[in-house]
Scaffold this active site. Structure first.
Site, PDB file in Angstrom:
ATOM      1  CB  CYS A  59      -0.396  -2.063  -1.294  1.00  0.00           C
ATOM      2  SG  CYS A  59      -0.046  -3.816  -1.310  1.00  0.00           S
ATOM      3  CB  CYS A  98      -2.086  -3.188   5.355  1.00  0.00           C
ATOM      4  SG  CYS A  98      -2.861  -4.358   4.223  1.00  0.00           S
ATOM      5  CG  ASP A 127      -4.387  -2.531   1.784  1.00  0.00           C
ATOM      6  OD1 ASP A 127      -4.742  -1.468   2.311  1.00  0.00           O
ATOM      7  OD2 ASP A 127      -3.291  -2.691   1.245  1.00  0.00           O
ATOM      8  CB  CYS A 162       0.415  -7.757  -0.491  1.00  0.00           C
ATOM      9  SG  CYS A 162       1.303  -6.558   0.507  1.00  0.00           S
TER      10      CYS A 162
END
Ligand code: FES
Length: 147
Positions: free
Chosen positions: A58, A33, A35, A102
């Protein structure tokens, strides 16, 4: 979809910020992603005395990092290196399968900060032998849960 604990750590993340003159600083990126997670460690006598993190990520990345910092404060470096993203997710009463990737960011950020500390102090830790600081691929983590 999200547990109460995830929501709590997302809304009120613990240990957000920076540590000046940190003993170890690590930054990792999530290839899925884009991130980014940065982690700062204060280490004394092999004990993690303080941890702070900053993220461009996130809600699940925030919640897992927040929980991970709480889980490693006061622990030895070896104990912190043993912490897996699964344990962090379990401590949050689980994450939706699609968000498991994540939580890898939190685990990798801890390892990356310890790696930095080890390098600066010429130390070797068994728990870092599979850690590659230049690699952003979370190759051996929970592959079947991630898609
Ligand atoms: Fe990027 Fe969660 S979507 S870390």
């Amino acid at each position: 979809m999200y547990s109460e604990k995830v929501m709590d750590h997302f809304m009120n993340p613990r240990n957000v910020g920076e540590i000046e003159n940190a003993d170890g600083v690590g930054q990792v990126g999530n290839p899925r992603c884009g991130d980014i997670m940065k982690m700062y460690l204060k280490i004394n006598n092999n004990i993690i005395e303080d941890v702070k993190f900053k993220t461009f990520g996130c809600g699940s990345a925030i919640a897992t990092s927040s929980m991970a910092t709480e889980m490693i404060i006061g622990k030895t470096i070896e104990e912190a290196l043993d912490l897996t993203n699964k344990e962090v997710a379990n401590a949050l009463d689980g994450l939706p399968p699609i968000k498991m990737h994540c939580s890898v960011l939190a685990e990798q950020a801890v390892k990356s900060a310890i790696y930095d500390y080890a390098k600066k102090n010429n130390l070797y830790f068994e728990g870092l032998k599979d850690f590659n600081p230049d690699e952003e691929e979370d190759h051996h983590h929970d592959h079947d849960e991630e898609y």
